[in-house]
Enzyme design. Structure first.
Site, mmCIF file in Angstrom:
data_model
loop_
_atom_site.group_PDB
_atom_site.id
_atom_site.type_symbol
_atom_site.label_atom_id
_atom_site.label_comp_id
_atom_site.label_asym_id
_atom_site.label_seq_id
_atom_site.Cartn_x
_atom_site.Cartn_y
_atom_site.Cartn_z
ATOM 1 N N PRO A 120 57.494 17.405 114.258
ATOM 2 C CA PRO A 120 58.800 17.281 113.608
ATOM 3 C C PRO A 120 59.849 16.828 114.629
ATOM 4 O O PRO A 120 60.147 17.555 115.577
ATOM 5 C CB PRO A 120 59.086 18.695 113.093
ATOM 6 C CG PRO A 120 58.306 19.586 114.022
ATOM 7 C CD PRO A 120 57.093 18.825 114.441
ATOM 8 N N ASP A 122 63.067 16.406 114.922
ATOM 9 C CA ASP A 122 64.297 17.134 115.269
ATOM 10 C C ASP A 122 63.988 18.313 116.189
ATOM 11 O O ASP A 122 64.661 18.513 117.205
ATOM 12 C CB ASP A 122 64.994 17.622 114.007
ATOM 13 C CG ASP A 122 65.309 16.493 113.048
ATOM 14 O OD1 ASP A 122 66.114 15.613 113.412
ATOM 15 O OD2 ASP A 122 64.740 16.470 111.944
ATOM 16 N N ASP A 147 64.315 6.571 107.429
ATOM 17 C CA ASP A 147 64.668 6.941 106.055
ATOM 18 C C ASP A 147 65.873 6.144 105.572
ATOM 19 O O ASP A 147 65.916 5.685 104.420
ATOM 20 C CB ASP A 147 64.971 8.440 105.975
ATOM 21 C CG ASP A 147 63.846 9.287 106.504
ATOM 22 O OD1 ASP A 147 62.776 9.306 105.890
ATOM 23 O OD2 ASP A 147 64.032 9.926 107.557
ATOM 24 N N ARG A 150 64.830 2.646 104.705
ATOM 25 C CA ARG A 150 64.166 2.610 103.398
ATOM 26 C C ARG A 150 65.196 2.702 102.261
ATOM 27 O O ARG A 150 65.098 1.983 101.255
ATOM 28 C CB ARG A 150 63.174 3.772 103.292
ATOM 29 C CG ARG A 150 61.962 3.649 104.204
ATOM 30 C CD ARG A 150 61.216 4.974 104.314
ATOM 31 N NE ARG A 150 60.015 4.871 105.131
ATOM 32 C CZ ARG A 150 59.396 5.907 105.683
ATOM 33 N NH1 ARG A 150 59.878 7.137 105.503
ATOM 34 N NH2 ARG A 150 58.316 5.724 106.406
ATOM 35 N N HIS A 174 64.880 14.993 109.473
ATOM 36 C CA HIS A 174 63.884 13.999 109.081
ATOM 37 C C HIS A 174 62.743 14.765 108.417
ATOM 38 O O HIS A 174 61.748 15.122 109.031
ATOM 39 C CB HIS A 174 63.361 13.227 110.288
ATOM 40 C CG HIS A 174 62.233 12.279 109.954
ATOM 41 N ND1 HIS A 174 62.341 11.307 108.989
ATOM 42 C CD2 HIS A 174 60.970 12.188 110.438
ATOM 43 C CE1 HIS A 174 61.202 10.647 108.908
ATOM 44 N NE2 HIS A 174 60.350 11.164 109.770
#
Length: 304
Positions: A120, A122, A147, A150, A174
């Site tokens: 992950p 972050d 993201d 997108r 995220h």
């Protein structure tokens, strides 16, 4: 400019190929747990580079060879086991990898900028700051950049406006708690107000990474190009404003956690973190993201 890329799996190899097509450095060093895999990639990329107007040196090596790197791109990770695993659940398995690699990398290149790609992202960006002792301006997580790209692509199709002209951000984690910052989305000075269409597009955006995994078994090209966008802004000191994972200390009452906010990126790393004026719902979503990531950090730090 020397770039060290740690991890030559699907994402790392895609980044390395992108850097071969668009060489941003005089030297690209590939590191991987399997030295043979890194050497194979370096050899293959050297052949590809022969067809590009470039004299970038591409080679494999060990941590000692990364000495005095300007940028370290970290993609080393356990495989993502979709659908039975989330990005957050990867943290417990990726934490030992980070602990093994990051301190000696930082010791070899004490002035480097680190771009964290592994998930992950972050939580791992935060742990990278802690493990290295680097100033937080020199640790950048790819965060919600992919993201946001997108999301802009979907909006572009709907609005018939080029994606590069759309200023719309996905912020926060995220992961599943991310949110669309609709209150600050605009193009040409005209705001996009939340609508059923924009909300539907956000839900599609949030699920898109998982959909790519379902269809092809992994993601690589989108995150690779997002990473190269960050590297481009660093190498050429472009000062682009990008939604990336940064250390948050005080924004909306959130402290001591990495989350995505619009940040200006240049040769020294993060030169400025912007503080957008969000709606009440978006503020609550940002705080919720902080809680999720902090709990992930607690879980990761319990790993021996």
């Amino acid at each position: 400019m020397k770039i060290t890329l740690v991890g030559t799996g699907r994402v790392g190899s895609a980044i390395a190929f992108g850097l071969t097509i668009n060489p941003l450095a005089s030297e690209l060093l590939l590191l991987n747990r399997s030295r043979e895999k890194a050497e194979g990639d370096a050899l293959d990329l050297t052949h590809a580079a022969a067809l590009v107007n470039s004299n970038m040196k591409i080679r494999a090596g060990d941590i000692a060879d990364s000495k005095d790197s300007d940028v370290i791109v970290f993609t080393a990770s356990v495989p993502f086991r979709y659908p039975g695993q989330t990005r957050l659940e990867m943290g417990r398995e990726n934490m030992p990898i980070l602990r093994e690699w990051m301190p000696p990398l930082a010791e070899a290149s004490p002035n480097a900028i680190i771009v964290m790609v592994s998930n992950p992202v972050d939580a791992l960006a935060y742990e990278t700051i802690r493990l290295t002792g680097f100033d937080s301006t020199r640790v950048i997580g790819t965060g919600t950049l992919v993201d946001s790209i997108r999301y802009r692509a979907l909006l572009s199709t709907e609005l018939q406006i080029h994606a590069e002209d759309i200023r719309a951000y996905i912020l926060g984690e995220h992961g599943d708690s991310q949110f669309a910052a609709s209150s600050v989305a605009m193009t040409g000075g005209e705001r996009f107000y939340p609508s059923d269409t924009s909300r539907r597009m956000f839900e599609e955006t949030k699920a898109m990474g998982y959909e790519v995994f379902r269809l092809k078994g992994h993601t690589s090209y989108g995150i690779a190009m997002a990473t190269i966008t960050i590297l481009d802004s660093i190498v050429y000191d472009l000062r682009h404003t990008l939604p990336v994972s940064v250390l948050v200390n005080g924004y909306l009452g959130v402290k001591d956690v990495c989350l995505s906010l619009p940040a200006v990126i240049g040769r020294e790393g993060i030169t400025r973190v912007l503080r957008p004026t969000l709606s009440e719902d978006e503020q609550a979503a940002f705080r919720h993201s902080a809680e999720i990531v902090k709990q992930t950090l607690v879980d990761m730090e319990s790993v021996s």
